[in-house]
Design a protein around this motif. Structure first.
Motif, PDB file in Angstrom:
ATOM      1  N   LYS A 154       0.798  -1.214   0.000  1.00 19.05           N
ATOM      2  CA  LYS A 154       0.000   0.000   0.000  1.00 19.05           C
ATOM      3  C   LYS A 154       0.830   1.263   0.000  1.00 19.05           C
ATOM      4  O   LYS A 154       1.743   1.410   0.783  1.00 19.05           O
ATOM      5  N   PRO A 155       0.480   2.208  -0.861  1.00 18.02           N
ATOM      6  CA  PRO A 155       1.147   3.501  -0.829  1.00 18.02           C
ATOM      7  C   PRO A 155       0.810   4.253   0.460  1.00 18.02           C
ATOM      8  O   PRO A 155      -0.155   3.903   1.152  1.00 18.02           O
ATOM      9  N   VAL A 156       1.622   5.256   0.782  1.00 17.40           N
ATOM     10  CA  VAL A 156       1.496   5.963   2.058  1.00 17.40           C
ATOM     11  C   VAL A 156       0.088   6.516   2.280  1.00 17.40           C
ATOM     12  O   VAL A 156      -0.456   6.439   3.367  1.00 17.40           O
ATOM     13  N   ARG A 157      -0.508   7.069   1.228  1.00 12.81           N
ATOM     14  CA  ARG A 157      -1.830   7.663   1.371  1.00 12.81           C
ATOM     15  C   ARG A 157      -2.848   6.638   1.868  1.00 12.81           C
ATOM     16  O   ARG A 157      -3.640   6.908   2.764  1.00 12.81           O
ATOM     17  N   GLU A 158      -2.792   5.447   1.303  1.00 18.38           N
ATOM     18  CA  GLU A 158      -3.723   4.392   1.708  1.00 18.38           C
ATOM     19  C   GLU A 158      -3.457   3.948   3.143  1.00 18.38           C
ATOM     20  O   GLU A 158      -4.372   3.702   3.911  1.00 18.38           O
ATOM     21  N   ARG A 159      -2.166   3.870   3.474  1.00 18.43           N
ATOM     22  CA  ARG A 159      -1.830   3.443   4.839  1.00 18.43           C
ATOM     23  C   ARG A 159      -2.306   4.477   5.863  1.00 18.43           C
ATOM     24  O   ARG A 159      -2.731   4.132   6.956  1.00 18.43           O
ATOM     25  N   MET A 160      -2.222   5.768   5.499  1.00 15.29           N
ATOM     26  CA  MET A 160      -2.681   6.824   6.405  1.00 15.29           C
ATOM     27  C   MET A 160      -4.187   6.698   6.631  1.00 15.29           C
ATOM     28  O   MET A 160      -4.664   6.762   7.774  1.00 15.29           O
ATOM     29  N   ALA A 161      -4.941   6.505   5.547  1.00 19.40           N
ATOM     30  CA  ALA A 161      -6.394   6.363   5.670  1.00 19.40           C
ATOM     31  C   ALA A 161      -6.711   5.169   6.565  1.00 19.40           C
ATOM     32  O   ALA A 161      -7.559   5.241   7.465  1.00 19.40           O
ATOM     33  N   GLU A 162      -5.990   4.083   6.355  1.00 13.94           N
ATOM     34  CA  GLU A 162      -6.196   2.874   7.134  1.00 13.94           C
ATOM     35  C   GLU A 162      -5.882   3.122   8.609  1.00 13.94           C
ATOM     36  O   GLU A 162      -6.605   2.672   9.501  1.00 13.94           O
ATOM     37  N   GLU A 198       6.982  14.816   7.803  1.00 13.39           N
ATOM     38  CA  GLU A 198       6.536  15.829   6.826  1.00 13.39           C
ATOM     39  C   GLU A 198       5.481  15.229   5.890  1.00 13.39           C
ATOM     40  O   GLU A 198       4.487  15.873   5.571  1.00 13.39           O
ATOM     41  N   THR A 199       5.749  13.990   5.451  1.00 18.96           N
ATOM     42  CA  THR A 199       4.805  13.333   4.550  1.00 18.96           C
ATOM     43  C   THR A 199       3.463  13.133   5.240  1.00 18.96           C
ATOM     44  O   THR A 199       2.408  13.374   4.661  1.00 18.96           O
ATOM     45  N   ALA A 200       3.520  12.713   6.513  1.00 15.58           N
ATOM     46  CA  ALA A 200       2.293  12.481   7.266  1.00 15.58           C
ATOM     47  C   ALA A 200       1.486  13.779   7.359  1.00 15.58           C
ATOM     48  O   ALA A 200       0.273  13.787   7.149  1.00 15.58           O
ATOM     49  N   ILE A 201       2.165  14.893   7.650  1.00 15.35           N
ATOM     50  CA  ILE A 201       1.484  16.179   7.785  1.00 15.35           C
ATOM     51  C   ILE A 201       0.831  16.567   6.457  1.00 15.35           C
ATOM     52  O   ILE A 201      -0.316  17.003   6.405  1.00 15.35           O
ATOM     53  N   ARG A 202       1.565  16.334   5.371  1.00 21.51           N
ATOM     54  CA  ARG A 202       1.052  16.695   4.050  1.00 21.51           C
ATOM     55  C   ARG A 202      -0.212  15.879   3.720  1.00 21.51           C
ATOM     56  O   ARG A 202      -1.222  16.428   3.272  1.00 21.51           O
ATOM     57  N   ILE A 203      -0.153  14.571   4.000  1.00 17.80           N
ATOM     58  CA  ILE A 203      -1.308  13.737   3.658  1.00 17.80           C
ATOM     59  C   ILE A 203      -2.513  14.081   4.529  1.00 17.80           C
ATOM     60  O   ILE A 203      -3.642  14.146   4.050  1.00 17.80           O
ATOM     61  N   LEU A 204      -2.237  14.358   5.821  1.00 13.77           N
ATOM     62  CA  LEU A 204      -3.340  14.752   6.707  1.00 13.77           C
ATOM     63  C   LEU A 204      -4.009  16.014   6.170  1.00 13.77           C
ATOM     64  O   LEU A 204      -5.241  16.131   6.179  1.00 13.77           O
ATOM     65  N   SER A 205      -3.202  16.949   5.690  1.00 10.35           N
ATOM     66  CA  SER A 205      -3.813  18.191   5.213  1.00 10.35           C
ATOM     67  C   SER A 205      -4.530  17.960   3.875  1.00 10.35           C
ATOM     68  O   SER A 205      -5.536  18.598   3.591  1.00 10.35           O
ATOM     69  N   ASP A 206      -4.019  17.007   3.058  1.00  7.12           N
ATOM     70  CA  ASP A 206      -4.759  16.595   1.855  1.00  7.12           C
ATOM     71  C   ASP A 206      -6.143  16.079   2.237  1.00  7.12           C
ATOM     72  O   ASP A 206      -7.153  16.471   1.657  1.00  7.12           O
ATOM     73  N   PHE A 207      -6.153  15.189   3.218  1.00  8.95           N
ATOM     74  CA  PHE A 207      -7.423  14.590   3.671  1.00  8.95           C
ATOM     75  C   PHE A 207      -8.375  15.674   4.165  1.00  8.95           C
ATOM     76  O   PHE A 207      -9.576  15.598   3.965  1.00  8.95           O
ATOM     77  N   LYS A 208      -7.784  16.677   4.833  1.00 11.00           N
ATOM     78  CA  LYS A 208      -8.594  17.760   5.364  1.00 11.00           C
ATOM     79  C   LYS A 208      -9.219  18.558   4.213  1.00 11.00           C
ATOM     80  O   LYS A 208     -10.409  18.865   4.211  1.00 11.00           O
TER      81      LYS A 208
END
Lengths: 236, 222
Positions: A154-162, A198-208
């Motif tokens: 799973k790419p990072v984005r999917e793992r974050m959602a999970e 940094e990646t985590a912060i970026r993806i969280l803000s994408d989700f937001k």
């Protein structure tokens, strides 16, 4: 400053019936209550350290705890999260090996220590506890296996959602504002997902921005559950 | 590496054991089918893999002689969580789920051995997770080779005692096939290994150790 702290007894422990020790007899509960030691831990404090030898198991009365390994350049990889009722350190105790990971407190916790002798005494004397323990380990193994496929694919984005969905399922919702009942730092979240902060912060803000979640400081609120499930690519 | 726990002995001494032989590429059990029993490998190598969402297979574990397969599925009475396929001709003995559960039912000492055996496999899995996460592919490959040398050993011609295809190596180290091919040719050019027809020849073990150690040295807290 001394904080007032009352040692919880096993009888009155709210978590007693939803953990692996639920099958103990009344007599054994009293024995455990007498043998154990309880301590209060502040956020950030370590409960046990990777590489040390265990002398008992830990039972969480209150609080949130992360189990992690320290990897490349001191970066943490969080393997598991734990909450009230969870027992820690049983694997090292049973296998007789040093701890393969460290445990640290994420939100102030009260943790009881059950000495080796008491723990093994119960395992020998209580068939149901032995069975429960076996099932718990089988479950752990299944989880570890799934992690390998998840990590690999799973790419990072999917793992974050999970991860966000997992946090909600694991810790539940805060009754007041429907946020997930855990305040994790961005770094902790990154270490669960297995990515850079940094990646985590970026993806969280994408989700937001995509209105999947709402961020209130450290608190996360899921706005669009099905959207998040879709982002996580969960098929099961 | 699988730790000897004594559970193997108990299974082997069971009276109604069924001996089974599997040929190369033959299936021992399939992910999702109900757990009919436990296999104990007496000789040969077996790969355990899980289906992935994109129809691929991910190898999660490579098992050797003495290892027990299917234990957690039987204990938890759920379906097999992975598929087991023989990599070479494999001899195993088989005990049915019911027989096994009856065998350990009233024996807390046996249950403790089951627990120890499960712990050992979980450790192996977590080490593998560490190996594959957050590291560049060449380090993952070098680290995996060291693990394989440690677990299966080398024969006299310094060849690994387990044969793996390019697909299998790529799947196990979580690297794409084309990139794995590139890494293998890079390692071959540097005189670290040679690879042909599933046989991996280890030509420079200290240098492989260096690749892995250099990165773990950087991990020490300053």
């Amino acid at each position: 400053m001394k904080t007032y702290f009352e040692t919880p007894t096993c009888d009155e422990c709210k978590s007693r019936f939803n953990n692996v020790f639920c099958s103990l007899t009344g007599e054994q509960v009293t024995e455990m209550s007498l043998d154990k030691n309880c301590s209060m831990y502040k956020k950030g404090q370590l409960i046990f350290y990777e590489g040390n030898r265990p002398s008992g198991v830990y039972c969480i009365n209150k609080g949130k705890i992360k189990i992690f390994q320290t990897g490349e350049e001191g970066k943490e990889q969080i393997l598991r999260l734990a909450k009230e009722g969870d027992v820690l350190g049983y694997r090292a105790m049973i296998s007789g090996d040093p701890y393969s990971a460290s445990a640290a407190v994420m939100e102030d916790a009260v943790v009881c220590f059950i000495p080796k002798k008491t723990f093994f005494g119960f395992l020998q004397g209580n068939s149901e506890l032995s069975s429960n323990m076996m099932m718990l380990l089988s479950h752990d193994l299944k989880e570890a296996e799934s992690r390998i496929t998840g990590l690999a694919q799973k790419p990072v984005r999917e793992r974050m959602a999970e991860t966000i969905l997992m946090l909600q399922e694991f810790y539940g919702l805060n009754g007041n504002d429907d946020t997930i009942n855990a305040s994790l730092s961005r770094e902790d979240i990154a270490n669960i997902v297995g990515t850079a902060t940094e990646t985590a912060i970026r993806i969280l803000s994408d989700f937001k921005n995509e209105k999947l979640i709402e961020l209130q400081g450290k608190r996360i609120k899921i706005l669009n559950h099905s959207g998040l499930v879709k982002a996580a690519h969960i098929f099961e | 590496m699988a730790k000897y726990t004594g559970l193997e002995e108990i299974i082997k001494n069971y009276k109604d054991l069924i001996p089974l032989v599997f040929h190369k590429n033959e299936l021992l059990f399939q992910e999702g089918e109900s757990a009919k029993g436990i296999y104990c490998i007496e000789s040969g190598n077996v790969k355990l893999s899980k289906k992935e969402a994109n129809d691929g297979d991910r190898i999660v574990h490579l098992a050797a002689k003495g290892e027990i397969l299917g234990l957690h599925a039987v204990v938890n009475r759920h379906n097999y969580t992975n598929s087991a396929v023989a990599l070479t001709k494999t001899h195993s003995c088989f005990i049915t789920a019911d027989d096994f559960l009856k065998l350990i039912e009233d024996n807390n000492t046996y249950k403790l051995l089951v627990m120890k055996s499960l712990c050992s496999r979980i450790d192996t899995m977590e080490n593998h997770i560490n190996r594959i996460s957050d590291k560049p592919s060449d380090e993952r490959f070098a680290d995996t080779l060291l693990m394989l040398v440690n677990k299966y050993g080398l024969n006299r011609s310094r060849e690994l005692n387990i044969h793996l295809s390019l697909d299998e190596i790529a799947s196990f180290t979580c690297t794409s096939k084309s990139y794995m091919k590139k890494i293998i040719s890079d390692f071959s050019q540097r005189g670290l290994i040679s690879f042909s027809g599933g046989i991996i020849n280890i030509r420079n073990l200290p240098q492989l150790e260096n690749i892995v150690n250099l990165s773990s040295k950087a991990a020490l807290p300053s």
